[in-house]
Design a protein around this motif. Sequence first.
Motif, mmCIF file in Angstrom:
data_model
loop_
_atom_site.group_PDB
_atom_site.id
_atom_site.type_symbol
_atom_site.label_atom_id
_atom_site.label_comp_id
_atom_site.label_asym_id
_atom_site.label_seq_id
_atom_site.Cartn_x
_atom_site.Cartn_y
_atom_site.Cartn_z
ATOM 1 N N LEU A 267 -113.625 -101.724 -64.301
ATOM 2 C CA LEU A 267 -113.526 -102.093 -62.631
ATOM 3 C C LEU A 267 -111.999 -101.115 -63.268
ATOM 4 O O LEU A 267 -111.012 -100.698 -64.039
ATOM 5 C CB LEU A 267 -113.061 -103.534 -63.406
ATOM 6 N N PRO A 268 -111.389 -101.901 -61.608
ATOM 7 C CA PRO A 268 -110.525 -100.823 -61.082
ATOM 8 C C PRO A 268 -109.226 -102.013 -62.268
ATOM 9 O O PRO A 268 -109.238 -102.515 -61.967
ATOM 10 C CB PRO A 268 -110.363 -100.988 -59.780
ATOM 11 N N VAL A 269 -107.598 -101.085 -61.820
ATOM 12 C CA VAL A 269 -106.294 -101.762 -62.635
ATOM 13 C C VAL A 269 -105.553 -101.657 -61.038
ATOM 14 O O VAL A 269 -106.097 -100.064 -60.174
ATOM 15 C CB VAL A 269 -106.012 -101.064 -63.483
ATOM 16 N N GLY A 270 -104.820 -102.235 -60.466
ATOM 17 C CA GLY A 270 -103.797 -102.325 -59.278
ATOM 18 C C GLY A 270 -104.159 -102.452 -57.997
ATOM 19 O O GLY A 270 -105.201 -103.210 -58.230
ATOM 20 N N ARG A 271 -103.433 -102.219 -57.372
ATOM 21 C CA ARG A 271 -103.310 -102.196 -56.154
ATOM 22 C C ARG A 271 -105.134 -102.335 -55.654
ATOM 23 O O ARG A 271 -105.276 -101.137 -55.418
ATOM 24 C CB ARG A 271 -102.522 -102.645 -55.213
ATOM 25 N N PHE A 272 -105.324 -102.979 -54.226
ATOM 26 C CA PHE A 272 -106.850 -102.226 -53.422
ATOM 27 C C PHE A 272 -106.701 -102.906 -52.148
ATOM 28 O O PHE A 272 -106.017 -103.845 -51.652
ATOM 29 C CB PHE A 272 -107.901 -102.849 -54.648
ATOM 30 N N SER A 273 -107.143 -102.193 -51.119
ATOM 31 C CA SER A 273 -106.983 -102.494 -49.869
ATOM 32 C C SER A 273 -108.700 -102.696 -49.272
ATOM 33 O O SER A 273 -109.302 -101.337 -49.624
ATOM 34 C CB SER A 273 -106.336 -101.624 -49.258
ATOM 35 N N GLY A 274 -108.841 -103.358 -48.364
ATOM 36 C CA GLY A 274 -110.043 -103.024 -47.155
ATOM 37 C C GLY A 274 -111.238 -104.120 -48.316
ATOM 38 O O GLY A 274 -111.817 -104.555 -48.787
ATOM 39 N N ARG A 275 -112.084 -103.991 -47.005
ATOM 40 C CA ARG A 275 -113.310 -105.127 -47.338
ATOM 41 C C ARG A 275 -113.989 -104.497 -47.991
ATOM 42 O O ARG A 275 -114.673 -104.830 -49.057
ATOM 43 C CB ARG A 275 -114.411 -105.115 -45.920
ATOM 44 N N GLU A 276 -114.588 -103.481 -48.328
ATOM 45 C CA GLU A 276 -115.307 -102.156 -48.524
ATOM 46 C C GLU A 276 -115.098 -102.003 -49.994
ATOM 47 O O GLU A 276 -115.818 -101.879 -50.833
ATOM 48 C CB GLU A 276 -115.705 -100.856 -48.487
ATOM 49 N N ALA A 277 -113.168 -102.104 -50.141
ATOM 50 C CA ALA A 277 -113.137 -102.003 -52.244
ATOM 51 C C ALA A 277 -113.046 -102.963 -52.478
ATOM 52 O O ALA A 277 -113.817 -103.400 -53.214
ATOM 53 C CB ALA A 277 -111.685 -101.471 -51.552
ATOM 54 N N PHE A 278 -113.698 -103.953 -51.403
ATOM 55 C CA PHE A 278 -113.118 -105.963 -52.211
ATOM 56 C C PHE A 278 -114.214 -106.117 -52.658
ATOM 57 O O PHE A 278 -115.057 -106.485 -54.122
ATOM 58 C CB PHE A 278 -112.617 -106.820 -51.441
ATOM 59 N N GLN A 279 -115.935 -105.520 -51.812
ATOM 60 C CA GLN A 279 -116.942 -105.594 -52.371
ATOM 61 C C GLN A 279 -117.634 -105.181 -52.814
ATOM 62 O O GLN A 279 -118.407 -105.239 -53.916
ATOM 63 C CB GLN A 279 -118.171 -105.818 -50.885
ATOM 64 N N GLN A 280 -116.956 -103.872 -53.499
ATOM 65 C CA GLN A 280 -117.340 -102.428 -53.797
ATOM 66 C C GLN A 280 -116.847 -103.078 -55.808
ATOM 67 O O GLN A 280 -117.804 -103.763 -56.238
ATOM 68 C CB GLN A 280 -117.528 -101.495 -54.187
ATOM 69 N N MET A 281 -115.565 -103.893 -55.554
ATOM 70 C CA MET A 281 -115.139 -104.435 -56.873
ATOM 71 C C MET A 281 -116.078 -106.345 -57.635
ATOM 72 O O MET A 281 -116.104 -105.896 -58.491
ATOM 73 C CB MET A 281 -113.505 -104.855 -56.636
ATOM 74 N N VAL A 282 -116.474 -106.904 -56.736
ATOM 75 C CA VAL A 282 -117.936 -108.131 -56.779
ATOM 76 C C VAL A 282 -119.124 -107.149 -57.665
ATOM 77 O O VAL A 282 -119.090 -108.230 -58.998
ATOM 78 C CB VAL A 282 -117.672 -108.688 -55.550
ATOM 79 N N ARG A 283 -119.434 -106.047 -56.902
ATOM 80 C CA ARG A 283 -120.542 -105.831 -56.852
ATOM 81 C C ARG A 283 -120.178 -105.392 -58.383
ATOM 82 O O ARG A 283 -121.361 -105.637 -59.835
ATOM 83 C CB ARG A 283 -121.430 -105.052 -57.047
ATOM 84 N N ASP A 284 -119.197 -104.073 -58.836
ATOM 85 C CA ASP A 284 -118.987 -103.852 -60.186
ATOM 86 C C ASP A 284 -118.541 -104.751 -61.429
ATOM 87 O O ASP A 284 -118.756 -104.548 -62.624
ATOM 88 C CB ASP A 284 -118.075 -102.423 -60.065
ATOM 89 N N ALA A 285 -117.707 -105.542 -60.701
ATOM 90 C CA ALA A 285 -116.906 -107.207 -61.746
ATOM 91 C C ALA A 285 -119.063 -108.243 -62.493
ATOM 92 O O ALA A 285 -119.157 -107.551 -63.389
ATOM 93 C CB ALA A 285 -116.333 -108.437 -61.129
ATOM 94 N N ILE A 286 -119.575 -108.176 -61.378
ATOM 95 C CA ILE A 286 -120.600 -108.802 -62.635
ATOM 96 C C ILE A 286 -121.523 -108.341 -62.758
ATOM 97 O O ILE A 286 -122.095 -108.879 -63.866
ATOM 98 C CB ILE A 286 -122.062 -109.278 -60.612
ATOM 99 N N ALA A 287 -121.525 -106.552 -62.183
ATOM 100 C CA ALA A 287 -122.626 -105.314 -62.929
ATOM 101 C C ALA A 287 -122.380 -105.281 -64.282
ATOM 102 O O ALA A 287 -122.182 -105.706 -65.547
ATOM 103 C CB ALA A 287 -123.362 -104.355 -62.178
ATOM 104 N N THR A 288 -120.384 -105.285 -64.403
ATOM 105 C CA THR A 288 -119.807 -105.755 -66.215
ATOM 106 C C THR A 288 -120.059 -106.462 -66.655
ATOM 107 O O THR A 288 -120.200 -106.598 -67.852
ATOM 108 C CB THR A 288 -118.725 -105.123 -65.709
ATOM 109 N N ALA A 289 -119.961 -107.858 -66.288
ATOM 110 C CA ALA A 289 -120.024 -109.725 -66.678
ATOM 111 C C ALA A 289 -121.728 -108.807 -67.169
ATOM 112 O O ALA A 289 -122.490 -109.796 -68.552
ATOM 113 C CB ALA A 289 -120.252 -109.708 -65.833
ATOM 114 N N ALA A 290 -122.651 -108.695 -66.428
ATOM 115 C CA ALA A 290 -123.851 -108.709 -67.087
ATOM 116 C C ALA A 290 -123.867 -108.037 -68.393
ATOM 117 O O ALA A 290 -124.379 -108.022 -69.284
ATOM 118 C CB ALA A 290 -125.051 -108.536 -65.946
#
Length: 173
Positions: free
Chosen positions: A15-38
Amino acid sequence: MTETSATSPDSPPDLPVGRFSGREAFQQMVRDAIATAARDGWKEIVISDANFHDWPLGERSVVEALQDWAHGSRRFTMLACSYDDVIRRHARFVRWRGTWDHIINCRRSPAADPLDIPSALWSPQWVMQRLDPERCVGVAGFEPDRRVLLRETLNEWVRSKSTPGFPASTLGL
């Protein structure tokens, strides 16, 4: 832009650390976070947004990861002004929510200014918060102080600024 670490090809990205910008980056972070949670068995997830319009909740991969995550002793909390966009845009998620109602606490705050409700994903391990939801600009990280501060903010919304909402089913009599 986000900063990330390298991962093995068979596991979700770190999972990323620090600042992010952009809809695609945000959506990918949500996907990655849920996958990491599982993958890592996070015990709790809290997601908060005015309407979840930009969130990839209805995507097959996200719902499959939530399905994998939901087994065992888990808790999932959602906070929104309204769930209308969730119902319209995220059908797979709505079905999943109905199945797992016993672990999900949905709260709504319809009178709140949509800009006041935090747009965030919290877990005991990692957090992500959009500071500017319209432009999808925010910060993410593992730092304990960041996790505690966001949790306190979300707890205040859940306890005193919201009511139950988004029922798993609507029963007509």
